[in-house]
Scaffold this motif. Structure first.
Motif, short mmCIF file in Angstrom:
data_model
loop_
_atom_site.label_atom_id
_atom_site.label_comp_id
_atom_site.label_asym_id
_atom_site.label_seq_id
_atom_site.Cartn_x
_atom_site.Cartn_y
_atom_site.Cartn_z
N GLY A 22 42.26 35.24 41.87
CA GLY A 22 41.99 34.03 41.19
C GLY A 22 42.89 33.48 40.40
N ALA A 107 43.74 28.56 49.19
CA ALA A 107 43.07 30.04 49.29
C ALA A 107 43.95 30.71 49.56
N SER A 115 40.35 34.55 46.55
CA SER A 115 40.16 33.38 45.66
C SER A 115 41.14 32.32 46.34
N ASP A 116 39.49 30.96 46.10
CA ASP A 116 39.74 29.43 47.14
C ASP A 116 39.60 28.63 45.31
N SER A 117 40.54 27.30 45.50
CA SER A 117 40.57 26.24 44.59
C SER A 117 40.86 25.02 44.39
N VAL A 182 32.50 33.60 48.94
CA VAL A 182 33.91 33.94 48.97
C VAL A 182 34.45 35.53 49.09
N ALA A 211 32.83 29.86 45.93
CA ALA A 211 32.82 28.45 45.81
C ALA A 211 32.36 27.19 46.15
N GLU A 244 37.41 21.92 43.23
CA GLU A 244 36.37 23.38 43.43
C GLU A 244 37.01 24.39 42.90
N THR A 246 36.65 29.10 42.78
CA THR A 246 35.52 30.31 42.56
C THR A 246 34.49 31.16 41.65
N THR A 258 38.96 31.33 38.85
CA THR A 258 40.35 30.64 39.41
C THR A 258 40.08 29.30 38.05
#
Length: 261
Positions: A22, A107, A115-117, A182, A211, A244, A246, A258
Motif C-alpha cells: 500500500g 497496482a 495494493s491498487d489505487s 484484493v 478496492a 480508488e 485499497t 494506500t
C-alpha cells in the motif's frame, strides 16, 4: 451466502504484511502525479513508474495482465486515462496539455501482496467548474464508500453510499466495472458495484480487503473501447474521473492501505 465466490479474510498479521504494498503504490502515484505536468509524455510517466517498480523489487500487476476484455497483454505498468478516457488508459505517445483531466491508476505486488489505487486531477492545476465538480464528486463518493466499510455491515452499504453521492450530484452510474477484492492477486471476489442497496450483499467482516473505486462521466453512463483494445472512453466524449483506494475491514473500522501523504 457468497454465491460461490472465493473470498479470503486476512489475519491481522497478513494485513500488516500488506502495508508495504500500500505504501509503495501510494508513493508511485505521488511521484507520477508530480511528473504529470504540461508537456510530459504518457510514456515518460509509465517509464517512471517502471523504474520505481524495479528499484523497489516490486512486481507490476499490469504489464502481463490479459483478461477477456483486453485485446492483448496490457504491456505497460500504469493506466493513464486522459479527458474522455475513464478506465484502463493505455499509455501512448501523447504529451499532456494544460487543462487535461488525467486519471492515474496503479497496482503492484510487494512481497506477494497487492495494493491498487487511483487518482484524478487536472494537469497544470487549473480546473473548470465542471472538472472541479466531477473530481470533487468522485472523491466524496470514495470517502463515503470508505466510511461505510464498517465491520458488521454489508457490501451494499458501500455501493449505496457511492451511488447516493453520484446521483445527488446529477451523475448516472455505470455498473460494468467497479471495485473488487484484493490480496495476492489484483482482482478477486467480491465485486464492489458503484451503486446498490444498503443492507444487501456479502457481510463486511474483519480481514476483508477490497478496492473501492468510484468512476463517473459528465454526460453519460455508457462507455466504448478505444481502437487500442484497452482504453475505455465515455460514449459521448464527455470528461471523466476515477479514484480508488485499497481498504481493509478491521474490528476498529476501515483501514486505507494506500493512503497518500
Amino acid at each position: 451466502m457468497n454465491n460461490g465466490c472465493m473470498i479470503d479474510l486476512r489475519t491481522p498479521g497478513e494485513l500488516d504484511a500488506m502495508r508495504p504494498a500500500g505504501r509503495f503504490v501510494a508513493s508511485v502515484l505521488e511521484a507520477t502525479r508530480a511528473a504529470s505536468v504540461p508537456g510530459a509524455n504518457l510514456l515518460e510517466i509509465d517509464a517512471l513508474a517502471h523504474r520505481m517498480i524495479t528499484a523497489a523489487r516490486a512486481e507490476s500487476c499490469y504489464i502481463d495482465y490479459h483478461p477477456s476484455f483486453g485485446a492483448s497483454p496490457f504491456g505497460k505498468v500504469i493506466c493513464t486515462s486522459v479527458n474522455d478516457a475513464v478506465l484502463h488508459g493505455l499509455p501512448h505517445d501523447y504529451r499532456l496539455a494544460k487543462g487535461d483531466l488525467l486519471s492515474l491508476d496503479f497496482a503492484a505486488k510487494v512481497d506477494g501482496w497487492v495494493s491498487d489505487s487511483a487518482v484524478s486531477f487536472v494537469v497544470g492545476g487549473d480546473e473548470s467548474p465542471q472538472d472541479h465538480a466531477l473530481i470533487a464528486t468522485v472523491e466524496e463518493a470514495l470517502a463515503r464508500g470508505i466510511a461505510a466499510a464498517q465491520p458488521g455491515g454489508r457490501l451494499g452499504d458501500i455501493s449505496a453510499a457511492i451511488g447516493e453521492v453520484a446521483h445527488a450530484a446529477g451523475y448516472s452510474v455505470n455498473l460494468q466495472f467497479g471495485g473488487h477484492g484484493v490480496g495476492t492477486e489484483m482482482h478477486g471476489d467480491p465485486h464492489v458495484p458503484n451503486d446498490g442497496r444498503a443492507g444487501r450483499g456479502f457481510p463486511l467482516r474483519p480481514g476483508l480487503v477490497i478496492a473501492i473505486e468510484p468512476w463517473l462521466m459528465v454526460g453519460t453512463d455508457e462507455i466504448y473501447t478505444d481502437d487500442d483494445g484497452w482504453t475505455l472512453r465515455s460514449a459521448d466524449g464527455s470528461r471523466t474521473a476515477h479514484v480508488e483506494h485499497t481498504v481493509a475491514i478491521t474490528p476498529d473500522g476501515p483501514l486505507v492501505l494506500t493512503a497518500r501523504g
